[in-house]
Enzyme design. Structure first.
Site, short mmCIF file in Angstrom:
data_model
loop_
_atom_site.label_atom_id
_atom_site.label_comp_id
_atom_site.label_asym_id
_atom_site.label_seq_id
_atom_site.Cartn_x
_atom_site.Cartn_y
_atom_site.Cartn_z
CB ALA A 201 -0.91 0.00 1.22
CG ASN A 202 1.05 4.46 -2.56
OD1 ASN A 202 1.11 3.38 -3.09
ND2 ASN A 202 1.58 5.54 -3.06
NE ARG A 203 4.89 6.29 5.32
CZ ARG A 203 5.04 5.43 6.31
NH1 ARG A 203 4.10 5.22 7.20
NH2 ARG A 203 6.18 4.76 6.44
CB SER A 204 -2.98 7.73 1.12
OG SER A 204 -4.09 8.59 0.90
#
Ligand code: CTP
Ligand code: CA
Length: 227
Positions: free
Chosen positions: A33-36
């Site tokens: 995942a991305n950091r968001s």
């Protein structure tokens, strides 16, 4: 702070927003995942709703709650997010604030991958579809105003200018995520709006204020004002 008192409303407009990260499964219990947090995208959806628009929010697994009065479609992966976006067309304007994972695991396992004496597994990654570029280059269903985001840690404006041309979108909201400005996941955002006409440096502001200002600019654009 911004003067938006005389902002034209978005009544009668259909606005699409993507927000949050995507999760790309490795196996049933693990993902990439991305950091968001989803804070900025969700704030834009809420601001567009407050301005009277019909809003469709296509959200990855965000940390923040669904905004009220907005149609929310939940998606987990980039491929699911693209499908949800395409099903939501046509719209007058689309804002792509999601932090989409650039890659997914080529063949995610149906079963939990177990530790073995053979050592760590090797993951083969394949590139995900670019949702923003796909929609910006849609023939007849291209929204009149396509807005992308670019989170950069250096040469923020130069990268954003390139990205605007590469993706075929109208505007890029370039988001400075270098450690000295917008801390990822925080409530304050420092952005530059990159358009065909040039670059606007916006003052650091809360994500809610950035959202309201962007929505006001979008409303003016859709109303056909020079600005
Ligand atoms: N985006 C998208 N689909 C993807 C990747 C990105 O819709 N598969 C959108 C994001 O929502 C954002 C914009 O494209 O609006 C820019 O994303 P960014 O990650 O900054 O651009 P990339 O082209 O992926 O470039 P890089 O990560 O290498 O900087
Ligand atoms: Ca990316």
């Amino acid at each position: 702070h911004f003067g938006i008192a005389e902002a034209p409303l978005l009544k009668g407009r259909r606005i699409l927003v993507t927000s949050g990260p995507t999760h790309e499964p490795i196996d049933p219990v693990r993902y990439i995942a991305n950091r968001s947090s989803g804070k900025q995208g969700h704030a834009i959806a809420a601001a567009a709703r407050a301005a009277g628009a019909e809003v469709i929010l296509v959200s990855g697994p965000a940390e923040v709650a669904d905004p009220k009065g907005v149609k929310v479609i939940h998606a987990e992966t980039a491929q699911q997010m693209l499908a949800a976006v395409e099903e939501s067309l046509p719209v007058d304007a689309a804002v792509f604030a999601a932090a989409v994972a650039d890659w997914r695991v080529a063949d995610a396992s149906d079963q939990k991958i177990k530790k073995t004496a053979g050592g760590a597994p090797t993951l083969t990654l394949v590139e995900n579809p670019d949702i923003l570029a796909t929609i910006a280059r849609h023939g007849t269903l291209r929204p009149r105003l396509v807005v992308g985001f670019a989170a950069e840690t250096q040469e923020v404006v130069a990268h954003a200018r390139d990205k605007r041309l590469r993706k075929g979108c109208d505007w890029i909201v370039a988001n400075d995520v270098s450690p000295e400005t917008g801390i990822m996941g925080g409530d304050v955002n420092t952005v530059h709006l990159v358009t065909a006409a040039g670059v606007e440096d916006w003052p650091s502001a809360s994500k809610a204020e950035v959202a309201r200002h962007l929505v006001a600019r979008m409303a003016a654009e859709l109303a056909g004002e020079a600005r």
